[in-house]
Scaffold this motif. Structure first.
Motif, PDB file in Angstrom:
ATOM      1  N   SER A   1     101.257  53.398 184.031  1.00  0.00           N
ATOM      2  CA  SER A   1     102.191  52.953 182.986  1.00  0.00           C
ATOM      3  C   SER A   1     102.030  51.751 182.264  1.00  0.00           C
ATOM      4  N   GLU A   2     101.865  50.728 182.832  1.00  0.00           N
ATOM      5  CA  GLU A   2     101.849  49.503 182.380  1.00  0.00           C
ATOM      6  C   GLU A   2     100.430  49.558 181.229  1.00  0.00           C
TER       7      GLU A   2
ATOM      8  N   GLU B   1      99.226  52.073 179.852  1.00  0.00           N
ATOM      9  CA  GLU B   1      99.628  52.979 178.506  1.00  0.00           C
ATOM     10  C   GLU B   1     100.481  52.155 177.756  1.00  0.00           C
ATOM     11  N   SER B   2     101.541  51.346 178.234  1.00  0.00           N
ATOM     12  CA  SER B   2     102.275  50.750 177.341  1.00  0.00           C
ATOM     13  C   SER B   2     101.704  49.444 176.489  1.00  0.00           C
ATOM     14  N   LEU B   3     100.474  48.889 176.837  1.00  0.00           N
ATOM     15  CA  LEU B   3      99.819  47.965 176.328  1.00  0.00           C
ATOM     16  C   LEU B   3      98.803  48.640 175.363  1.00  0.00           C
TER      17      LEU B   3
ATOM     18  N   LYS C   1      99.756  51.646 173.657  1.00  0.00           N
ATOM     19  CA  LYS C   1     100.356  51.942 172.697  1.00  0.00           C
ATOM     20  C   LYS C   1     101.067  51.211 171.864  1.00  0.00           C
TER      21      LYS C   1
ATOM     22  N   ALA D   1     103.691  49.354 173.109  1.00  0.00           N
ATOM     23  CA  ALA D   1     105.276  49.268 173.571  1.00  0.00           C
ATOM     24  C   ALA D   1     105.333  47.682 173.953  1.00  0.00           C
ATOM     25  N   GLU D   2     104.385  47.297 174.481  1.00  0.00           N
ATOM     26  CA  GLU D   2     104.179  46.014 175.106  1.00  0.00           C
ATOM     27  C   GLU D   2     103.345  45.215 174.544  1.00  0.00           C
TER      28      GLU D   2
ATOM     29  N   LEU E   1     101.637  41.510 179.104  1.00  0.00           N
ATOM     30  CA  LEU E   1     102.019  41.469 180.662  1.00  0.00           C
ATOM     31  C   LEU E   1     101.617  40.526 181.326  1.00  0.00           C
TER      32      LEU E   1
END
Length: 264
Positions: free
Chosen positions: A95-96, A98-100, A102, A104-105, A108
């Motif tokens: 999930s981390e 994927e967030s980067l 896309k 979204a983040e 991190l």
């Protein structure tokens, strides 16, 4: 912020020659990309032609470049091509990652075990090369001042950890490991100052990319504060004192870049 950490004479000219970026001891590289290499950052996307390696030849390759010091103390040239699929480090969860990917983040912060030593790193994702970028936060050069305004300890820590920092003049900026200039801002230019050996070293950043996920405001991005222009004048005076033979040309080049009115 970005400051030279490598010297021109230490560049791996042989490796650069193999990818068509050096010939007869002369670099064939834009100044901005050269400065990115010398500061430890990645270049912008380059189209490399007629690359020869291990007996094979590649007609054309889109890639970014960076340098890394090896165990012998010399510099290795790293080529970052465009990957079909992103491979993320083992200390990121699905999930981390994927967030980067896309967006979204933006980044991190992670604590990792590096050969038995705990290390704080910043993880970003380069959408152009589809590659995860890992930065040791202890190696991020944090400015003491930006646009003639001292940064607080909290602001310095935010910058080191890749978080947004805002000045009293409305300038917002953020460390960006995947950016050739190492920083993004809501302005096209800013001036960072670092205290070195009791003196002040000035760094002018121009042509900056907008903050992540945002666009420059065409009516505000090229309008600068009184603090910016004061830092600009201080930098020019320092350059004239240290390099009197070149002071006229260098000072005029600096002054010519930003002559729009300032905001209060």
């Amino acid at each position: 912020m970005v400051q030279k950490i490598y010297k021109d004479q230490d560049l791996p000219m042989g490796d650069l020659g193999q990818i068509g970026l050096a010939e007869n001891g002369r670099l064939i590289l834009d100044e901005s990309d050269l400065q990115a290499l010398l500061s430890g950052s990645r270049t912008g996307m380059l189209k490399l032609q007629n690359i020869t390696a291990d007996g094979a030849t590649i007609d054309s390759l889109d890639a970014k470049l960076s340098l890394r010091q090896n165990d012998r103390g010399s510099l290795d040239l790293l080529v970052h091509p465009v990957y079909r699929e992103a491979s993320y480090p083992e200390y990121l969860t699905d999930s981390e990652a994927e967030s980067l990917e896309k967006g979204a983040e933006v980044n991190l912060e992670k604590i990792i075990n590096d050969h038995g030593v705990k290390k704080e790193v910043l993880v970003e994702f380069d959408k152009e090369t589809r590659e995860f970028i890992i930065t040791d936060t202890e190696k991020v050069l944090v400015p003491d001042m930006v646009n003639n305004e001292y940064l607080s300890l909290e602001q310095k820590e935010r910058y080191r950890k890749g978080k947004e920092v805002e000045l009293s003049d409305g300038t917002r900026f953020q460390y960006a490991g995947g950016d050739a200039r190492g920083v993004r801002a809501n302005k096209l230019a800013l001036i960072a100052s670092v205290i070195v050996d009791g003196g002040m070293s000035y760094l002018l950043y121009k042509g900056l990319n907008a903050m992540f996920g945002q666009k420059h405001d065409p009516q505000k991005a090229d309008v600068y504060s009184k603090g910016y222009y004061q830092a600009l004048e201080d930098m020019i005076k320092k350059n004239e004192t240290e390099r009197p033979a070149n002071r006229r040309n260098e000072s005029e080049q600096i002054r010519a870049y930003t002559r729009s009115g300032y905001s209060r």
